[in-house]
Design a protein around this motif. Structure first.
Motif, PDB file in Angstrom:
ATOM      1  N   ASP A  41      21.346 -69.154  25.349  1.00 56.39           N
ATOM      2  CA  ASP A  41      21.735 -70.405  24.688  1.00 56.39           C
ATOM      3  C   ASP A  41      20.876 -70.679  23.453  1.00 56.39           C
ATOM      4  N   LYS A  42      19.616 -70.202  23.500  1.00 60.54           N
ATOM      5  CA  LYS A  42      18.684 -70.504  22.400  1.00 60.54           C
ATOM      6  C   LYS A  42      18.684 -69.440  21.303  1.00 60.54           C
ATOM      7  N   PHE A  43      18.872 -68.159  21.693  1.00 59.96           N
ATOM      8  CA  PHE A  43      18.661 -67.072  20.733  1.00 59.96           C
ATOM      9  C   PHE A  43      19.843 -66.110  20.672  1.00 59.96           C
ATOM     10  N   ASP A  44      19.915 -65.398  19.576  1.00 61.49           N
ATOM     11  CA  ASP A  44      20.971 -64.412  19.364  1.00 61.49           C
ATOM     12  C   ASP A  44      20.550 -63.081  19.991  1.00 61.49           C
ATOM     13  N   LEU A  45      20.840 -62.927  21.288  1.00 61.74           N
ATOM     14  CA  LEU A  45      20.460 -61.698  21.999  1.00 61.74           C
ATOM     15  C   LEU A  45      21.447 -61.428  23.131  1.00 61.74           C
ATOM     16  N   ARG A  46      21.412 -60.188  23.642  1.00 63.76           N
ATOM     17  CA  ARG A  46      22.238 -59.808  24.790  1.00 63.76           C
ATOM     18  C   ARG A  46      21.431 -59.998  26.066  1.00 63.76           C
ATOM     19  N   VAL A  47      22.115 -60.262  27.178  1.00 64.37           N
ATOM     20  CA  VAL A  47      21.435 -60.349  28.464  1.00 64.37           C
ATOM     21  C   VAL A  47      22.168 -59.493  29.489  1.00 64.37           C
ATOM     22  N   VAL A  48      21.401 -58.963  30.430  1.00 68.83           N
ATOM     23  CA  VAL A  48      21.963 -58.184  31.533  1.00 68.83           C
ATOM     24  C   VAL A  48      21.296 -58.648  32.819  1.00 68.83           C
ATOM     25  N   THR A  49      22.104 -59.019  33.822  1.00 68.04           N
ATOM     26  CA  THR A  49      21.561 -59.451  35.109  1.00 68.04           C
ATOM     27  C   THR A  49      21.430 -58.255  36.036  1.00 68.04           C
ATOM     28  N   GLY A  50      20.241 -58.050  36.570  1.00 66.77           N
ATOM     29  CA  GLY A  50      20.020 -56.931  37.477  1.00 66.77           C
ATOM     30  C   GLY A  50      18.559 -56.537  37.511  1.00 66.77           C
ATOM     31  N   SER A  51      18.228 -55.584  38.357  1.00 68.66           N
ATOM     32  CA  SER A  51      16.846 -55.108  38.464  1.00 68.66           C
ATOM     33  C   SER A  51      16.550 -54.096  37.363  1.00 68.66           C
ATOM     34  N   GLY A  52      15.455 -54.300  36.660  1.00 66.13           N
ATOM     35  CA  GLY A  52      15.086 -53.420  35.553  1.00 66.13           C
ATOM     36  C   GLY A  52      14.720 -52.017  35.987  1.00 66.13           C
ATOM     37  N   SER A  53      14.499 -51.808  37.288  1.00 67.44           N
ATOM     38  CA  SER A  53      14.143 -50.473  37.752  1.00 67.44           C
ATOM     39  C   SER A  53      15.367 -49.681  38.242  1.00 67.44           C
ATOM     40  N   HIS A  54      16.549 -50.268  38.167  1.00 64.31           N
ATOM     41  CA  HIS A  54      17.763 -49.579  38.591  1.00 64.31           C
ATOM     42  C   HIS A  54      18.395 -48.845  37.402  1.00 64.31           C
ATOM     43  N   PRO A  55      18.726 -47.559  37.561  1.00 64.11           N
ATOM     44  CA  PRO A  55      19.344 -46.799  36.462  1.00 64.11           C
ATOM     45  C   PRO A  55      20.610 -47.453  35.915  1.00 64.11           C
ATOM     46  N   SER A  56      21.446 -48.004  36.802  1.00 60.89           N
ATOM     47  CA  SER A  56      22.702 -48.613  36.337  1.00 60.89           C
ATOM     48  C   SER A  56      22.444 -49.826  35.443  1.00 60.89           C
ATOM     49  N   THR A  57      21.405 -50.598  35.791  1.00 64.13           N
ATOM     50  CA  THR A  57      21.060 -51.775  34.983  1.00 64.13           C
ATOM     51  C   THR A  57      20.550 -51.344  33.608  1.00 64.13           C
ATOM     52  N   LEU A  58      19.679 -50.324  33.583  1.00 66.08           N
ATOM     53  CA  LEU A  58      19.153 -49.828  32.301  1.00 66.08           C
ATOM     54  C   LEU A  58      20.273 -49.238  31.450  1.00 66.08           C
ATOM     55  N   GLU A  59      21.223 -48.566  32.117  1.00 70.47           N
ATOM     56  CA  GLU A  59      22.355 -48.002  31.369  1.00 70.47           C
ATOM     57  C   GLU A  59      23.189 -49.109  30.731  1.00 70.47           C
ATOM     58  N   GLU A  60      23.440 -50.166  31.508  1.00 67.04           N
ATOM     59  CA  GLU A  60      24.202 -51.305  30.983  1.00 67.04           C
ATOM     60  C   GLU A  60      23.469 -51.981  29.831  1.00 67.04           C
ATOM     61  N   ALA A  61      22.134 -51.985  29.901  1.00 72.51           N
ATOM     62  CA  ALA A  61      21.323 -52.614  28.838  1.00 72.51           C
ATOM     63  C   ALA A  61      21.281 -51.762  27.567  1.00 72.51           C
ATOM     64  N   GLY A  62      21.749 -50.506  27.663  1.00 70.20           N
ATOM     65  CA  GLY A  62      21.783 -49.652  26.467  1.00 70.20           C
ATOM     66  C   GLY A  62      20.575 -48.762  26.301  1.00 70.20           C
ATOM     67  N   ALA A  63      19.974 -48.327  27.426  1.00 72.63           N
ATOM     68  CA  ALA A  63      18.755 -47.507  27.354  1.00 72.63           C
ATOM     69  C   ALA A  63      18.983 -46.172  26.649  1.00 72.63           C
ATOM     70  N   GLU A  64      20.230 -45.670  26.665  1.00 75.73           N
ATOM     71  CA  GLU A  64      20.515 -44.358  26.065  1.00 75.73           C
ATOM     72  C   GLU A  64      20.216 -44.310  24.571  1.00 75.73           C
ATOM     73  N   ASP A  65      20.472 -45.427  23.874  1.00 76.52           N
ATOM     74  CA  ASP A  65      20.202 -45.419  22.430  1.00 76.52           C
ATOM     75  C   ASP A  65      19.192 -46.490  22.019  1.00 76.52           C
ATOM     76  N   ALA A  66      18.385 -46.957  22.993  1.00 73.82           N
ATOM     77  CA  ALA A  66      17.338 -47.945  22.668  1.00 73.82           C
ATOM     78  C   ALA A  66      16.150 -47.256  22.006  1.00 73.82           C
ATOM     79  N   ASP A  67      15.503 -47.972  21.098  1.00 73.10           N
ATOM     80  CA  ASP A  67      14.289 -47.448  20.455  1.00 73.10           C
ATOM     81  C   ASP A  67      13.059 -47.711  21.300  1.00 73.10           C
ATOM     82  N   MET A  68      13.123 -48.766  22.121  1.00 71.01           N
ATOM     83  CA  MET A  68      11.925 -49.167  22.860  1.00 71.01           C
ATOM     84  C   MET A  68      12.296 -49.941  24.121  1.00 71.01           C
ATOM     85  N   LEU A  69      11.527 -49.679  25.183  1.00 73.22           N
ATOM     86  CA  LEU A  69      11.642 -50.453  26.419  1.00 73.22           C
ATOM     87  C   LEU A  69      10.322 -51.184  26.631  1.00 73.22           C
ATOM     88  N   VAL A  70      10.385 -52.500  26.837  1.00 73.48           N
ATOM     89  CA  VAL A  70       9.184 -53.301  27.105  1.00 73.48           C
ATOM     90  C   VAL A  70       9.347 -53.922  28.484  1.00 73.48           C
TER      91      VAL A  70
END
Length: 458
Positions: A41-70
């Motif tokens: 609601d506050k910022f121009d960003l994407r959100v994904v609901t799920g556990s950050g340690s699950h491969p499916s969640t990281l895939e949905e978040a775009g880990a394949e072409d991400a420059d950085m994971l924090v």
């Protein structure tokens, strides 16, 4: 830059706010949809609901072409596994994790390597806070002290008080008072508004003055703004967690340390592990305990429990009973502005320390370190100049020839072991470490571009 942030807590949310403001493509992952909705609601960003340690969640978040994971979730294990999966399955090039447990940090050189747990940059908030508090203890009277270029030069923040020789006088007179000491005032905040410092600027009582100097000259410059406080001798710590224990361990050889811990078993553990610290089991808001332990003779009272309200109330009580200065650890950003400069002298924000460390790794160009100042409004940056005169906007140019963004000042240049306090005629050379101060961090991207050499720039 495409960045995935795991964790929408205070650190993740603040980092997202910083990075979105600098035109990055940000995706935030969290298990709590309410937190994510609030961020979206506050910022121009994407959100994904799920556990950050699950491969499916990281895939949905775009880990394949991400420059950085924090990875800054509240779980060290989730952060570590997420970095492992991002490396193994998605080949994410840069992986940063917040790790808090001292057990992991003890063996970090063996654990956090590509062959084991592939984390490129480790952020340890507790250690950052310990280092921050230690620097403030070294320089009594400073509100903030940050080091650059392997501790050769520092930026310090002090409040000007009547009694300081410079107060009521123009800045230009500082050179008359200290002809053999080089320093530069990079900013003055007066009633929360930035003033660009010039030779004719009169320093007023209450001004927040930011200056840069070689480390050995910090106290001398501070003495121009206020009567120098005596070095601390007697320190009382409240809270025997990782921060309280780490601080006591670091301080006990030089100072007289008393530590109050409210958990009986933990207090017994600390008493065994600390050699020269007197450990008490009790409540820091117990007036009788404070009186018995001569709180009126304490030079510095530091409350570092994980309870903001307990830290604030115990510090206020300690000050009322005679402690000379009080410093508190505060998690909630809103509280920092409320208490600092009131009865409580200094409020320490672990989030701010963590964000500073994270931003140093996220910035473009060769940014060595970043320090967030004034609760995130201002920023100090150490950038390395690369290139030649025909490929760089800074190399081979004097400071007056460089088109700096508004509110940006170059305070110092470190060339090898030499610290050069900058003036308009200082010329930047290849491989110089340049220390810049920005009164408004929205111009960070412009500074990054300045320090990015381009083969097409002539």
């Amino acid at each position: 830059m495409k960045i995935i942030i795991l964790g929408a807590g205070q650190v993740g949310g603040t980092l997202a706010e910083n990075l979105v403001g600098e035109n990055n493509d940000v995706t935030v992952v969290d298990t709590d949809p309410t937190r994510l909705r609030s961020l979206q609601d506050k910022f121009d960003l994407r959100v994904v609901t799920g556990s950050g340690s699950h491969p499916s969640t990281l895939e949905e978040a775009g880990a394949e072409d991400a420059d950085m994971l924090v990875a800054v979730t509240s779980s060290d294990e989730t952060n570590m596994i997420a970095c492992q999966i991002a490396y193994t399955l998605f080949n994410t090039p840069n992986r940063i994790a917040r790790i808090r447990a001292s057990d992991y940090l003890r063996d970090m050189d063996k654990l956090f390597i590509p062959e084991a747990i592939p984390i490129d940059h480790l952020i340890a908030p507790e250690q950052l806070v310990i280092d921050n508090i230690f620097r403030l203890i070294e320089y009594p009277g400073a509100l903030q002290v940050v080091n650059f270029a392997d501790d050769k030069v520092s930026l310090a923040v002090v409040k000007a008080y009547y009694g300081g020789p410079l107060v009521g006088n123009p800045l230009s007179t500082m050179r008359e008072h200290m002809p053999h000491i080089e320093s530069r005032v990079t900013a003055i905040f007066r009633q929360d508004r930035p003033i660009r410092p010039q030779g004719t600027t009169i320093i007023e009582a209450g001004d927040e003055v930011f200056f840069i100097a070689a480390n050995q000259h910090i106290r001398a410059v501070m003495s121009e703004m206020q009567r120098l406080e005596k070095p601390y001798k007697r320190i009382m710590l409240v809270g025997g967690g990782n921060i309280g224990f780490g601080l006591a361990k670091k301080l006990e050889k030089q100072y007289s340390i008393k530590l109050i811990e409210h958990n009986k078993e933990r207090a017994a553990e600390l008493a065994q592990q600390l050699n020269n610290t007197t450990v008490f089991y009790g409540d820091a808001s117990d007036q009788e305990l404070l009186a018995e332990e001569n709180i009126d003779q304490v030079d510095l009272f530091i409350a570092v429990t994980n309870d903001d309200e307990a830290n604030i109330m115990s510090a206020m009580l300690a000050k009322k009973m005679g402690a000379k200065k009080a410093m508190v650890l505060i998690q909630r950003r809103a509280y920092v502005d409320l208490v600092q400069g009131s009865v409580i002298d200094i409020a320490i924000s672990p989030q701010q320390a963590t964000i500073s460390a994270l931003l140093g790794h996220v910035r473009k160009a060769d940014i060595v370190s970043v320090h967030s100042l004034r609760r995130g409004i201002a920023e100090a940056i150490e950038a390395v100049a690369h290139g030649e005169e025909n490929t760089s906007r800074v190399v081979g140019r004097t400071i007056q020839e460089i088109k700096l963004p508004p509110g940006t000042i170059i305070g110092a240049v470190v060339r090898g072991d030499e610290v050069i306090i900058a003036n308009d005629n200082t010329r930047i050379e290849q491989a110089d470490h340049v220390i810049l101060f920005l009164t408004d961090k929205k111009y960070v991207r412009d500074v990054e571009k300045l320090f990015q050499p381009s083969p097409f720039f002539l």
